[in-house]
Write a protein that holds these residues in place. Sequence first.
Motif, PDB file in Angstrom:
ATOM      1  N   SER A 268       0.822  -1.205   0.000  1.00  0.00           N
ATOM      2  CA  SER A 268       0.000   0.000   0.000  1.00  0.00           C
ATOM      3  C   SER A 268       0.859   1.258   0.000  1.00  0.00           C
ATOM      4  CB  SER A 268      -0.926   0.025   1.219  1.00  0.00           C
ATOM      5  OG  SER A 268      -1.555   1.289   1.340  1.00  0.00           O
ATOM      6  N   PRO A 269       0.924   1.973  -1.130  1.00  0.00           N
ATOM      7  CA  PRO A 269       1.619   3.264  -1.129  1.00  0.00           C
ATOM      8  C   PRO A 269       0.950   4.293  -0.222  1.00  0.00           C
ATOM      9  CG  PRO A 269       1.455   2.420  -3.362  1.00  0.00           C
ATOM     10  CD  PRO A 269       0.579   1.546  -2.490  1.00  0.00           C
ATOM     11  N   VAL A 270      -0.378   4.245  -0.078  1.00  0.00           N
ATOM     12  CA  VAL A 270      -1.080   5.197   0.782  1.00  0.00           C
ATOM     13  C   VAL A 270      -0.643   5.025   2.229  1.00  0.00           C
ATOM     14  CG1 VAL A 270      -3.339   5.858   1.710  1.00  0.00           C
ATOM     15  CG2 VAL A 270      -3.071   5.448  -0.745  1.00  0.00           C
ATOM     16  N   ALA A 271      -0.445   3.778   2.645  1.00  0.00           N
ATOM     17  CA  ALA A 271      -0.019   3.501   4.019  1.00  0.00           C
ATOM     18  C   ALA A 271       1.479   3.648   4.208  1.00  0.00           C
ATOM     19  CB  ALA A 271      -0.453   2.088   4.417  1.00  0.00           C
ATOM     20  N   GLY A 272       2.217   3.927   3.120  1.00  0.00           N
ATOM     21  CA  GLY A 272       3.661   4.042   3.227  1.00  0.00           C
ATOM     22  C   GLY A 272       4.357   2.712   3.385  1.00  0.00           C
ATOM     23  N   SER A 294      -0.745  11.741   1.332  1.00  0.00           N
ATOM     24  CA  SER A 294      -0.191  10.474   1.819  1.00  0.00           C
ATOM     25  C   SER A 294       0.832   9.908   0.847  1.00  0.00           C
ATOM     26  CB  SER A 294      -1.316   9.456   2.041  1.00  0.00           C
ATOM     27  OG  SER A 294      -2.200   9.882   3.056  1.00  0.00           O
ATOM     28  N   LEU A 295       0.564  10.033  -0.436  1.00  0.00           N
ATOM     29  CA  LEU A 295       1.502   9.520  -1.431  1.00  0.00           C
ATOM     30  C   LEU A 295       2.786  10.343  -1.455  1.00  0.00           C
ATOM     31  CD1 LEU A 295      -0.978   8.725  -4.360  1.00  0.00           C
ATOM     32  CD2 LEU A 295       0.136   7.091  -2.827  1.00  0.00           C
ATOM     33  N   GLU A 296       2.649  11.654  -1.277  1.00  0.00           N
ATOM     34  CA  GLU A 296       3.826  12.527  -1.299  1.00  0.00           C
ATOM     35  C   GLU A 296       4.730  12.278  -0.102  1.00  0.00           C
ATOM     36  OE1 GLU A 296       4.341  17.161  -2.277  1.00  0.00           O
ATOM     37  OE2 GLU A 296       3.380  16.797  -0.330  1.00  0.00           O
ATOM     38  N   THR A 297       4.151  12.072   1.063  1.00  0.00           N
ATOM     39  CA  THR A 297       4.939  12.002   2.295  1.00  0.00           C
ATOM     40  C   THR A 297       5.229  10.588   2.774  1.00  0.00           C
ATOM     41  OG1 THR A 297       2.942  12.121   3.695  1.00  0.00           O
ATOM     42  CG2 THR A 297       3.993  14.214   3.057  1.00  0.00           C
ATOM     43  N   GLY A 298       4.556   9.593   2.206  1.00  0.00           N
ATOM     44  CA  GLY A 298       4.684   8.230   2.730  1.00  0.00           C
ATOM     45  C   GLY A 298       5.996   7.557   2.443  1.00  0.00           C
ATOM     46  N   GLY A 299       6.702   7.994   1.412  1.00  0.00           N
ATOM     47  CA  GLY A 299       8.015   7.437   1.103  1.00  0.00           C
ATOM     48  C   GLY A 299       8.005   6.291   0.105  1.00  0.00           C
ATOM     49  N   THR A 300       6.843   5.673  -0.122  1.00  0.00           N
ATOM     50  CA  THR A 300       6.793   4.517  -1.017  1.00  0.00           C
ATOM     51  C   THR A 300       7.120   4.907  -2.456  1.00  0.00           C
ATOM     52  OG1 THR A 300       5.130   3.450   0.398  1.00  0.00           O
ATOM     53  CG2 THR A 300       5.343   2.633  -1.851  1.00  0.00           C
ATOM     54  N   LEU A 301       6.616   6.060  -2.909  1.00  0.00           N
ATOM     55  CA  LEU A 301       6.883   6.476  -4.282  1.00  0.00           C
ATOM     56  C   LEU A 301       8.368   6.763  -4.502  1.00  0.00           C
ATOM     57  CD1 LEU A 301       3.846   8.769  -5.224  1.00  0.00           C
ATOM     58  CD2 LEU A 301       4.141   6.296  -5.531  1.00  0.00           C
ATOM     59  N   ASP A 302       9.052   7.233  -3.460  1.00  0.00           N
ATOM     60  CA  ASP A 302      10.497   7.461  -3.579  1.00  0.00           C
ATOM     61  C   ASP A 302      11.234   6.149  -3.834  1.00  0.00           C
ATOM     62  OD1 ASP A 302      10.122  10.167  -3.073  1.00  0.00           O
ATOM     63  OD2 ASP A 302      10.397   9.941  -0.914  1.00  0.00           O
ATOM     64  N   VAL A 303      10.802   5.103  -3.149  1.00  0.00           N
ATOM     65  CA  VAL A 303      11.435   3.793  -3.347  1.00  0.00           C
ATOM     66  C   VAL A 303      11.142   3.277  -4.756  1.00  0.00           C
ATOM     67  CG1 VAL A 303      11.516   1.401  -2.550  1.00  0.00           C
ATOM     68  CG2 VAL A 303      11.289   3.268  -0.888  1.00  0.00           C
ATOM     69  N   ILE A 304       9.896   3.492  -5.228  1.00  0.00           N
ATOM     70  CA  ILE A 304       9.549   3.074  -6.590  1.00  0.00           C
ATOM     71  C   ILE A 304      10.420   3.804  -7.606  1.00  0.00           C
ATOM     72  CG2 ILE A 304       7.717   3.192  -8.338  1.00  0.00           C
ATOM     73  CD1 ILE A 304       5.725   2.566  -6.109  1.00  0.00           C
ATOM     74  N   ALA A 305      10.663   5.084  -7.362  1.00  0.00           N
ATOM     75  CA  ALA A 305      11.539   5.849  -8.258  1.00  0.00           C
ATOM     76  C   ALA A 305      12.946   5.257  -8.293  1.00  0.00           C
ATOM     77  CB  ALA A 305      11.587   7.303  -7.812  1.00  0.00           C
ATOM     78  N   LEU A 324       3.411   7.849 -11.107  1.00  0.00           N
ATOM     79  CA  LEU A 324       4.772   7.787 -11.627  1.00  0.00           C
ATOM     80  C   LEU A 324       5.233   9.118 -12.207  1.00  0.00           C
ATOM     81  CD1 LEU A 324       4.508   4.327 -13.412  1.00  0.00           C
ATOM     82  CD2 LEU A 324       5.995   4.846 -11.450  1.00  0.00           C
ATOM     83  N   SER A 325       4.323  10.092 -12.318  1.00  0.00           N
ATOM     84  CA  SER A 325       4.635  11.384 -12.926  1.00  0.00           C
ATOM     85  C   SER A 325       5.429  12.278 -11.968  1.00  0.00           C
ATOM     86  CB  SER A 325       3.340  12.082 -13.337  1.00  0.00           C
ATOM     87  OG  SER A 325       2.609  12.482 -12.191  1.00  0.00           O
ATOM     88  N   GLU A 326       5.739  13.486 -12.452  1.00  0.00           N
ATOM     89  CA  GLU A 326       6.465  14.450 -11.622  1.00  0.00           C
ATOM     90  C   GLU A 326       5.581  15.010 -10.510  1.00  0.00           C
ATOM     91  OE1 GLU A 326       9.591  15.280 -11.874  1.00  0.00           O
ATOM     92  OE2 GLU A 326      10.191  14.509 -13.826  1.00  0.00           O
ATOM     93  N   SER A 327       4.338  15.400 -10.865  1.00  0.00           N
ATOM     94  CA  SER A 327       3.456  16.021  -9.876  1.00  0.00           C
ATOM     95  C   SER A 327       2.005  15.754 -10.222  1.00  0.00           C
ATOM     96  CB  SER A 327       3.692  17.542  -9.814  1.00  0.00           C
ATOM     97  OG  SER A 327       3.263  18.169 -11.016  1.00  0.00           O
ATOM     98  N   GLY A 340       8.131  11.001  -9.854  1.00  0.00           N
ATOM     99  CA  GLY A 340       9.081  11.704 -10.700  1.00  0.00           C
ATOM    100  C   GLY A 340       9.813  10.820 -11.686  1.00  0.00           C
ATOM    101  N   VAL A 341       9.237   9.686 -12.022  1.00  0.00           N
ATOM    102  CA  VAL A 341       9.870   8.777 -12.978  1.00  0.00           C
ATOM    103  C   VAL A 341       9.558   9.192 -14.412  1.00  0.00           C
ATOM    104  CG1 VAL A 341       9.997   6.384 -13.780  1.00  0.00           C
ATOM    105  CG2 VAL A 341       9.771   6.871 -11.324  1.00  0.00           C
ATOM    106  N   LEU A 342       8.309   9.555 -14.669  1.00  0.00           N
ATOM    107  CA  LEU A 342       7.866   9.882 -16.023  1.00  0.00           C
ATOM    108  C   LEU A 342       7.765  11.396 -16.195  1.00  0.00           C
ATOM    109  CD1 LEU A 342       5.113   7.151 -16.454  1.00  0.00           C
ATOM    110  CD2 LEU A 342       7.498   7.091 -17.221  1.00  0.00           C
TER     111      LEU A 342
END
Length: 440
Positions: A268-272, A294-305, A324-327, A340-342
Amino acid sequence: MDGVVLAGTSSGVGKTVATLATLTALEDAGYQPQPAKAGPDFIDPSHHEALVDTPSRALDPWLAGEDGMCRTYWRGTGDICIVEGVMGLYDGTKTSTAAVAEGLDLPVVLVVDAKAGMESVAATALGFAQYADRIGADIDVAGILAQRAHGGRHADGIRDALPEDLTYFGRIPPMSDLEIPDRHLGLQMGSEAGLNRDALETAAETIDVERLVDVARAPPAVASEAAASGDGATADRRVAIAQDSAFCFTYPSVLERLRAEATVEPFSPVAGDPVPNADAIYLPGGYPELHGESLETGGTLDVIADRAADGVPIYGECGGLMALSESLTTTDGDTYEMAGVLPADIEMQDRYQALDHVELAARSDSVVAGTGAHRRGHEFHYSAATLDSDASFAFDMVRGDGIDGEHDGLTEYNTVGTYCHCHGESGAFDRLLAVPSRDI
């Protein structure tokens, strides 16, 4: 497994409520119902599953092909399958409820809004039954289920007006408790706003279950594909899948396809949640715009990047593309950083930007398709993308709008993000499963 299609005379006639009431009536009568949905949809099926605790099958010959649609049907379980239609019975450019019913050779029970009619309800049903002959379609309209019909003289008048070859299967009474809240993309999900069970049981009392069971019949069987019935529990390959309220649009057939050849690990990216160590990552569609903070601060998207930069194959559909986008900017004007991948910035709009079946042609090899291959799916989104000058695409549009009207599948590293949602029978996930297993 025998089945019946509940088809509407139009959109908004109350097919979902009629389907939920019918599923309730079957359960109350001791049957195990298998829900299904004609056409591309994630929201109505979520209400089916929330009610009977059984995943709802997505039946669409455009998304899955005729044989794939039949295989999807036969992977269901239960005593009887109730297929909720899409729009009106004959409506749809690539997939209509009529096409699904004809392809599966299932009888149709017509859901007719009887709120302001009686004999005219019968006339409407007769017209729908006879229209099949006019267009040369083999559609068996078995009878009607009267939506928003009172009892007594109202119900008797509808029943008596029907011709002998159209059966009255009952009615759904007008009740304020039988209303599902909606928002952009349609109704709220079943996990958020399921109908009151007591209200559904009251409605179920006015449905003739035995007549429904008697008219149901089974589609022709098709050969199953070995890969679709495999067990990936012991496979070396692992696929991580985002599953939460932001990434909730996943067809059961997709999970079945992945589980056939891989161990599927949800997070769950929402849950971090930590991102599982996996050979590939799948980010399905959903509502990331409702969970931006939640997605911005949870940290999961950073790991996906980081995984994307390491070359891990990643496939994102619609909501996955957005994440997966910038913003991501909401309609309230709040902007959140995404993975920030795409190379795109996504902004939510006040009205939908695309709604249709789509077909994509691969410009180059990717995790979704080999060069020249075609992929079919559907798109329905309220967001629009502003692209960086260096944006590159995996697909040309054969049909549909895609990301910029001509292309879909933003790609970077070994990552692809599309507005297209693909079915498990589409072939898109075969490619994702074909990536070499990583040393993890």
